[in-house]
Design an enzyme around this catalytic site. Structure first.
Site, PDB file in Angstrom:
ATOM      1  N   ASP A  96     -47.029  15.944  14.788  1.00  0.00           N
ATOM      2  CA  ASP A  96     -47.619  17.219  14.358  1.00  0.00           C
ATOM      3  C   ASP A  96     -48.941  17.110  13.616  1.00  0.00           C
ATOM      4  O   ASP A  96     -49.312  18.002  12.857  1.00  0.00           O
ATOM      5  CB  ASP A  96     -46.601  17.929  13.445  1.00  0.00           C
ATOM      6  CG  ASP A  96     -46.142  17.034  12.305  1.00  0.00           C
ATOM      7  OD1 ASP A  96     -46.874  16.082  11.977  1.00  0.00           O
ATOM      8  OD2 ASP A  96     -45.066  17.294  11.736  1.00  0.00           O
ATOM      9  N   GLU A 118     -41.246  12.961  19.500  1.00  0.00           N
ATOM     10  CA  GLU A 118     -40.807  13.640  18.258  1.00  0.00           C
ATOM     11  C   GLU A 118     -41.053  15.151  18.384  1.00  0.00           C
ATOM     12  O   GLU A 118     -41.714  15.785  17.570  1.00  0.00           O
ATOM     13  CB  GLU A 118     -41.497  13.074  17.013  1.00  0.00           C
ATOM     14  CG  GLU A 118     -40.771  13.428  15.716  1.00  0.00           C
ATOM     15  CD  GLU A 118     -41.395  12.793  14.481  1.00  0.00           C
ATOM     16  OE1 GLU A 118     -41.155  11.606  14.230  1.00  0.00           O
ATOM     17  OE2 GLU A 118     -42.128  13.492  13.752  1.00  0.00           O
ATOM     18  N   GLU A 132     -49.155  21.371   9.813  1.00  0.00           N
ATOM     19  CA  GLU A 132     -48.339  20.658  10.808  1.00  0.00           C
ATOM     20  C   GLU A 132     -47.402  21.567  11.602  1.00  0.00           C
ATOM     21  O   GLU A 132     -47.154  21.332  12.780  1.00  0.00           O
ATOM     22  CB  GLU A 132     -47.545  19.539  10.133  1.00  0.00           C
ATOM     23  CG  GLU A 132     -48.374  18.356   9.647  1.00  0.00           C
ATOM     24  CD  GLU A 132     -49.022  18.582   8.279  1.00  0.00           C
ATOM     25  OE1 GLU A 132     -48.854  19.679   7.687  1.00  0.00           O
ATOM     26  OE2 GLU A 132     -49.712  17.663   7.799  1.00  0.00           O
ATOM     27  N   HIS A 205     -48.627  13.092  -0.548  1.00  0.00           N
ATOM     28  CA  HIS A 205     -49.956  13.291   0.047  1.00  0.00           C
ATOM     29  C   HIS A 205     -50.174  14.649   0.707  1.00  0.00           C
ATOM     30  O   HIS A 205     -51.298  14.972   1.084  1.00  0.00           O
ATOM     31  CB  HIS A 205     -50.212  12.221   1.119  1.00  0.00           C
ATOM     32  CG  HIS A 205     -49.400  12.436   2.361  1.00  0.00           C
ATOM     33  ND1 HIS A 205     -48.131  11.951   2.503  1.00  0.00           N
ATOM     34  CD2 HIS A 205     -49.656  13.125   3.505  1.00  0.00           C
ATOM     35  CE1 HIS A 205     -47.649  12.306   3.681  1.00  0.00           C
ATOM     36  NE2 HIS A 205     -48.552  13.033   4.314  1.00  0.00           N
ATOM     37  N   ARG A 207     -51.138  18.087   2.250  1.00  0.00           N
ATOM     38  CA  ARG A 207     -52.280  18.960   1.992  1.00  0.00           C
ATOM     39  C   ARG A 207     -51.896  20.181   1.154  1.00  0.00           C
ATOM     40  O   ARG A 207     -52.609  20.566   0.228  1.00  0.00           O
ATOM     41  CB  ARG A 207     -52.868  19.456   3.307  1.00  0.00           C
ATOM     42  CG  ARG A 207     -54.252  18.937   3.600  1.00  0.00           C
ATOM     43  CD  ARG A 207     -54.658  19.232   5.024  1.00  0.00           C
ATOM     44  NE  ARG A 207     -55.386  18.086   5.560  1.00  0.00           N
ATOM     45  CZ  ARG A 207     -56.688  17.872   5.367  1.00  0.00           C
ATOM     46  NH1 ARG A 207     -57.407  18.718   4.680  1.00  0.00           N
ATOM     47  NH2 ARG A 207     -57.269  16.801   5.879  1.00  0.00           N
ATOM     48  N   HIS A 238     -51.604   7.015  -1.217  1.00  0.00           N
ATOM     49  CA  HIS A 238     -52.361   7.424  -0.028  1.00  0.00           C
ATOM     50  C   HIS A 238     -53.852   7.229  -0.315  1.00  0.00           C
ATOM     51  O   HIS A 238     -54.275   7.287  -1.468  1.00  0.00           O
ATOM     52  CB  HIS A 238     -52.056   8.897   0.236  1.00  0.00           C
ATOM     53  CG  HIS A 238     -52.497   9.395   1.576  1.00  0.00           C
ATOM     54  ND1 HIS A 238     -53.806   9.672   1.862  1.00  0.00           N
ATOM     55  CD2 HIS A 238     -51.809   9.675   2.702  1.00  0.00           C
ATOM     56  CE1 HIS A 238     -53.906  10.102   3.109  1.00  0.00           C
ATOM     57  NE2 HIS A 238     -52.690  10.112   3.645  1.00  0.00           N
TER      58      HIS A 238
END
Ligand code: UD1
Ligand code: UDP
Length: 369
Positions: A96, A118, A132, A205, A207, A238
């Site tokens: 994604d 996936e 995503e 991490h 967004r 990250h």
């Protein structure tokens, strides 16, 4: 000879696609090519090196602090020439990310069939995870082959009206990778540092968590570390500079917190296997932890991996400081609660996902012998 091209660009895609690259390259009934977008740079190459996968094409698009417009336009512009030059019979994308969505879009424009590895994970909340949830739903509109990790992810696609003949339940290729990485005699200096303490592995991490939610997470962790002398936290951070700034500001001076560079996947899996518990907003770690029997507090409001919640290993704790603190404390203080969440179960298949995907592709697009 029919051509399969795998396109990926970030760390988690690489971890789950490299075992598939290896499996496909062993099949002689088609030609397998790899194109990386370079959405991630260091974190991607760390994985490629670990699996000894050498890409045929690297779009090398990463920019410091890139936004979604940068990623989208740069990939779209650069991948056109590669697809037109190679003319693959099928392109495989994973999961994604923006790499996944934009590659699928480019294939759609060029009438190239897409296989989605996936497939079918859903929260049905377009804001979480963002972007995503949009990316994976958009790919499902056009994908001709959908490799679903579980029966539940297949059911999501059936509910959305996808043609059942395009759906395959294969397990998650993450488990194929995990089967090869955890070793009994593994040693590491950071683990020596944590010996004698309860080791907490931390990653963050997302967004949508950048800003206040991430501050809340780190403040809750700081409170626990200040309170519990037998707790040590290792945070392989990250590479996003914005994440680094928040983490260093809040956790940077804690003597029982080690913020370290991203770990190579073999190291990371071995750290997880030796931890007391995990705090994360990552997707992939939610798939790995149930196999390892490690409790995970998922610092998000939603998850597309309800299988791990059902297995009892994952608990959604949101991003409010007080709730993370309370649930973290509970798992440190209450043995019964801890035992309940630390049973090893694996809802994501038996580690043969790559073989199954390769068999399906061989049957459907491979050269007939
Ligand atoms: C991306 C994916 C997310 C996935 C995550 C895995 C999208 C929109 N997001 O988010 O779904 O969970 O990867 O980690 O596709 N950076 C480096 N070196 C690297 C990698 C990143 O310096 O090797 C820095 C760069 O400054 C970059 C920033 O991190 O601009 C953010 O990277 P980006 O791919 O845009 O977003 P992620 O948060 O990593
Ligand atoms: N991982 C790793 N090194 C680290 C942290 C994570 O190899 O320092 C692996 C982890 O085992 C999992 C994947 O990276 O397979 C998860 O990636 P990430 O959290 O970046 O993305 P997400 O899964 O949330 O998309």
């Amino acid at each position: 000879m029919k051509k399969i091209m795998l396109v990926f660009g970030t760390r988690p895609e690489a971890i789950k696609m490299c075992p598939l690259v290896k499996e496909l390259k062993e099949r002689k009934s088609f030609q397998t090519l790899v194109c990386v977008t370079g959405q991630h740079r260091e974190m991607l190459h760390q994985v490629l090196d670990a699996f000894s996968v050498v890409p045929d094409f690297d779009l090398d698009i990463m920019k410091d602090k890139q936004n979604l417009f940068d990623i989208t336009t740069n990939i779209l512009e650069k991948i056109k020439a590669v697809l037109e030059d190679v003319k693959p019979d099928i392109v495989l994308v994973h999961g994604d990310t923006s790499t996944t969505f934009v590659t699928a879009l480019a294939c759609f424009y060029l009438h190239i069939p897409v296989g989605h590895v996936e497939a079918g994970l859903r929260t049905y909340n377009l804001d979480s995870p963002w972007p995503e949830e949009f990316n994976r739903q958009a790919v499902s509109i056009i994908s001709k082959y959908n490799f679903c990790p579980t029966v539940l992810s297949k059911q999501n696609l059936l509910n959305e009206g996808k043609n059942p003949t395009t759906l395959y339940v294969t397990g998650n290729t993450a488990i194929d990778a995990l089967k090869t990485t955890v070793r009994e005699n593994y040693q590491n200096e950071n683990l020596d540092w944590a010996r004698g303490s309860r080791l907490i592995m931390l990653t963050a991490h997302r967004r949508e968590n950048i800003g206040k939610p991430m501050e809340h997470m780190f403040k809750a962790i700081k409170r626990i570390v200040d309170e519990y002398e037998d707790v040590k936290v290792i945070y392989p951070i990250h590479m996003n500079p914005v994440v680094r700034e928040i983490a260093n500001r809040i956790l940077g001076n804690e003597s029982r917190v080690r913020i370290i560079e991203p770990l190579e996947v073999v190291d990371f899996h071995n750290f997880l296997a030796r931890s007391y518990m995990i705090l994360t907003d990552s997707g992939g770690i939610q798939e790995e932890a149930p196999s390892l029997g490690k409790p995970v507090l998922v610092m998000r409001d939603t998850t597309e991996r309800p299988e791990g919640i059902k297995a009892g290993t994952l608990k959604l704790v949101g991003t409010e400081e007080e709730n993370i603190y309370k649930n973290f404390k509970l798992l440190l203080d209450d043995e019964k609660e801890y035992a309940k969440m630390s049973k090893a179960q694996n809802p994501y298949g038996d580690g043969t996902a790559c073989k199954q995907i390769a068999d399906i592709l061989e049957k459907n697009i491979g050269e007939k012998k």
